[in-house]
Design a protein around this motif. Structure first.
Motif, PDB file in Angstrom:
ATOM      1  N   ARG A 192       0.826  -1.213   0.000  1.00 42.98           N
ATOM      2  CA  ARG A 192       0.000   0.000   0.000  1.00 42.98           C
ATOM      3  C   ARG A 192       0.856   1.257   0.000  1.00 42.98           C
ATOM      4  O   ARG A 192       0.479   2.262  -0.608  1.00 42.98           O
ATOM      5  N   ASP A 193       1.984   1.210   0.675  1.00 43.51           N
ATOM      6  CA  ASP A 193       2.840   2.397   0.768  1.00 43.51           C
ATOM      7  C   ASP A 193       3.329   2.822  -0.608  1.00 43.51           C
ATOM      8  O   ASP A 193       3.409   4.022  -0.914  1.00 43.51           O
ATOM      9  N   ASN A 194       3.689   1.852  -1.432  1.00 48.89           N
ATOM     10  CA  ASN A 194       4.194   2.167  -2.773  1.00 48.89           C
ATOM     11  C   ASN A 194       3.143   1.987  -3.866  1.00 48.89           C
ATOM     12  O   ASN A 194       3.449   2.149  -5.045  1.00 48.89           O
ATOM     13  N   GLY A 195       1.920   1.630  -3.469  1.00 44.83           N
ATOM     14  CA  GLY A 195       0.824   1.538  -4.432  1.00 44.83           C
ATOM     15  C   GLY A 195       1.013   0.460  -5.477  1.00 44.83           C
ATOM     16  O   GLY A 195       0.833   0.714  -6.680  1.00 44.83           O
ATOM     17  N   SER A 196       1.353  -0.761  -5.046  1.00 45.10           N
ATOM     18  CA  SER A 196       1.563  -1.843  -6.004  1.00 45.10           C
ATOM     19  C   SER A 196       1.143  -3.176  -5.415  1.00 45.10           C
ATOM     20  O   SER A 196       0.982  -3.321  -4.194  1.00 45.10           O
ATOM     21  N   ALA A 197       0.969  -4.147  -6.295  1.00 45.87           N
ATOM     22  CA  ALA A 197       0.676  -5.516  -5.882  1.00 45.87           C
ATOM     23  C   ALA A 197       1.393  -6.469  -6.830  1.00 45.87           C
ATOM     24  O   ALA A 197       1.494  -6.202  -8.027  1.00 45.87           O
ATOM     25  N   ARG A 198       1.919  -7.572  -6.281  1.00 47.77           N
ATOM     26  CA  ARG A 198       2.542  -8.614  -7.099  1.00 47.77           C
ATOM     27  C   ARG A 198       1.594  -9.801  -7.148  1.00 47.77           C
ATOM     28  O   ARG A 198       1.136 -10.285  -6.101  1.00 47.77           O
ATOM     29  N   VAL A 199       1.309 -10.275  -8.348  1.00 46.71           N
ATOM     30  CA  VAL A 199       0.351 -11.359  -8.503  1.00 46.71           C
ATOM     31  C   VAL A 199       0.872 -12.392  -9.493  1.00 46.71           C
ATOM     32  O   VAL A 199       1.721 -12.099 -10.342  1.00 46.71           O
ATOM     33  N   GLN A 200       0.332 -13.599  -9.382  1.00 48.45           N
ATOM     34  CA  GLN A 200       0.565 -14.606 -10.397  1.00 48.45           C
ATOM     35  C   GLN A 200      -0.431 -14.402 -11.546  1.00 48.45           C
ATOM     36  O   GLN A 200      -1.479 -13.765 -11.363  1.00 48.45           O
ATOM     37  N   PRO A 201      -0.156 -14.950 -12.726  1.00 49.52           N
ATOM     38  CA  PRO A 201      -0.993 -14.644 -13.903  1.00 49.52           C
ATOM     39  C   PRO A 201      -2.391 -15.220 -13.845  1.00 49.52           C
ATOM     40  O   PRO A 201      -3.294 -14.749 -14.560  1.00 49.52           O
ATOM     41  N   GLY A 202      -2.626 -16.237 -12.988  1.00 47.03           N
ATOM     42  CA  GLY A 202      -3.947 -16.840 -12.921  1.00 47.03           C
ATOM     43  C   GLY A 202      -4.904 -16.161 -11.964  1.00 47.03           C
ATOM     44  O   GLY A 202      -6.058 -16.598 -11.804  1.00 47.03           O
ATOM     45  N   VAL A 203      -4.488 -15.069 -11.331  1.00 45.41           N
ATOM     46  CA  VAL A 203      -5.380 -14.317 -10.444  1.00 45.41           C
ATOM     47  C   VAL A 203      -6.508 -13.705 -11.262  1.00 45.41           C
ATOM     48  O   VAL A 203      -6.273 -13.054 -12.287  1.00 45.41           O
ATOM     49  N   VAL A 204      -7.741 -13.918 -10.832  1.00 44.47           N
ATOM     50  CA  VAL A 204      -8.903 -13.365 -11.530  1.00 44.47           C
ATOM     51  C   VAL A 204      -8.994 -11.864 -11.255  1.00 44.47           C
ATOM     52  O   VAL A 204      -8.813 -11.413 -10.124  1.00 44.47           O
TER      53      VAL A 204
END
Length: 484
Positions: free
Chosen positions: A108-120
């Protein structure tokens, strides 16, 4: 039932079973049939094998084997693509990333999220909403489409008018190339040095490699959101309102237009509260601080009145706003109330030409004796004509595809482009030469080969065969123009 395989298929299966569990390697008829098609009307082609990747290392192993054996690889997310991009070439390995569905980190501090490609898409958005953020790209298929597919097609959605399409929200991508090489494209720096390979990869439709990790920018939730429903006697007045709002210097979060045919189908389907006697409705959403939102609402109401709006309504609470958007997001499912089949097109035209192109689309429907309804992202001129039909009618599929081709030609003639968010896939390959010069296509092929010299990553897609590398032509058994 297990599908009886050839020596080549057995060779591929045996190699994959050295690096994957048996339950990750599918050669049964049901699995192959499911993976043979996407949501387009492109004729399905069964692959050799379907692999269910569960990790980055799985994808590396699969891509290494593909290169060693000279077998094409086709990435697959949720299979919701509408241009044939996930339809495999003959003898291919389909790599499904559906099981790679974890949100790895939210910063939240840097405004980002890391996800895998299968996340809906919608799952990520719902997770973020509770933290005061959201993921802005919101395709109509967001309940099922995955982030990997969004990256592959550079997907948009209603709110891309204000926030931009997927490429505006992807900071970095970890990619596995054919042969197993891993490259990290992009990063946290908003102005990285060198070539924008991240931007080149997004929208590549799986022809450049497979994304195994995606870092996205997340957007703070707006303080105030207001949603207006404007009704008109005809489509032209609604389209002209869109142009007038933008000309007034107002950029809403979203502007969506629906014609009477789709409005009536939606009302039968979900009862969203749309006026069924209107020739067209315009859904406008404005966001921001209270003072700015209130001023924009007043201005939009004034423009709508000058353009002849027959009714103007603002959602009174979040429940009503959600219902209005439920109607828009379920429009394609509602088509079943009109006919059992549809062909959803995707082109973009200049906003100033919206009304004239929509008139031409109506004429195309009359000429080919087909019903066409319209629901589209009006703010950026992204048309989505829906040709509704019953494929059991003799000769109807030929007329459907002829009408689709005429819609593309009309859009290009108006100064438009081939696709806003659905991609080129197989569907629009034959029109690439109408939009791009030979030099353009040659440079696109050079870029493609710089990522995939062997031509094994999703071959037979996007580029016409005359401008695609020879090895891709030999591997592909899904020529453009092969339709159901």
């Amino acid at each position: 039932m297990r599908r009886s395989g050839s020596r080549g298929v057995d060779r591929v299966e045996r190699a994959l079973l050295t690096v994957l569990r048996p339950d990750q390697v599918k050669t049964d008829d049901a699995s192959l049939r499911v993976a043979a098609r996407d949501a387009s009307l492109v004729r399905p082609t069964p692959p050799a094998v379907v692999c269910l990747a569960e990790s980055h290392d799985d994808v590396v192993a699969m891509m290494t084997i593909a290169a060693d054996l000279g077998v094409p690889v086709v990435p697959r997310g949720a299979g919701t693509g509408l241009a044939g991009g996930a339809v495999p070439s003959g003898g291919a390995i389909v790599v499904s990333t559906a099981r790679m569905n974890r949100v790895l980190d939210v910063d939240r501090d840097n405004g980002s999220a890391r996800v895998q490609p299968g996340v809906v898409n919608l799952d990520l958005d719902r997770l973020l909403r509770s933290t005061g953020f959201h993921f802005s790209p919101d395709p109509s298929s967001q309940q099922v489409c995955t982030l990997g597919g969004n990256v592959a097609n550079n997907s948009g959605g209603p709110h891309c008018l204000a926030y931009g399409v997927t490429s505006a929200h992807v900071l970095a991508v970890r990619v596995v190339l054919v042969g197993g090489e891993v490259v990290d494209l992009g990063g946290d720096d908003p102005e990285p040095c060198g070539l924008d390979l991240r931007g080149a990869f997004i929208g590549g439709e799986g022809t450049l490699g497979i994304a195994t990790e995606i870092t996205v920018a997340i957007t703070p939730n707006p303080p105030v959101t207001r949603t207006l429903l404007l009704a008109y006697a005809d489509m032209t007045s609604a389209a002209n309102t869109v142009s007038s709002i933008i000309a007034a210097g107002i950029v809403p979060a979203a502007m969506e237009v629906m014609d009477q045919g789709i409005v009536r189908a939606i009302e039968q389907y979900v009862g969203a509260g749309y006026p069924t006697d209107a020739g067209a409705v315009l859904l406008v959403e404005v966001e921001g601080l209270e003072g700015g939102v209130a001023a924009n609402e007043v201005a939009i109401r004034g423009i709508a009145e000058r353009m002849g709006a027959t009714s103007i309504r603002t959602a009174v609470d979040e429940a009503e706003r959600a219902l209005l958007w439920k109607g828009r997001k379920t429009a394609f499912g509602a088509v079943a109330n009109i006919a059992p089949d549809y062909y959803l097109h995707d082109t973009v035209v200049p906003r100033a030409r919206l009304a004239s192109v929509l008139d031409e689309v109506a004429s195309i429907g009359v000429r080919h004796r087909l019903m066409i309804v319209n629901v589209f992202h009006a703010g950026d001129g992204n048309l989505h004509p829906l040709i509704v039909f019953d494929r059991r009618d003799p000769g109807v599929l030929e007329r459907v595809h002829e009408a689709g081709a005429d819609i593309v030609r009309a859009s290009l003639a108006a100064g438009g482009v081939l696709s806003g968010e659905h991609g080129i896939g197989i569907e629009k390959q034959e029109f690439m030469s109408a939009m791009f010069t030979d030099d353009d296509l040659d440079h696109q092929n050079r870029l493609r080969r710089s990522f995939d010299p062997l031509g094994l990553s999703n071959p037979g897609k996007v580029l016409p065969s005359s401008h695609s590398c020879a090895d891709i032509q030999q591997l592909s058994s899904v020529p453009a123009g092969v339709w159901l």
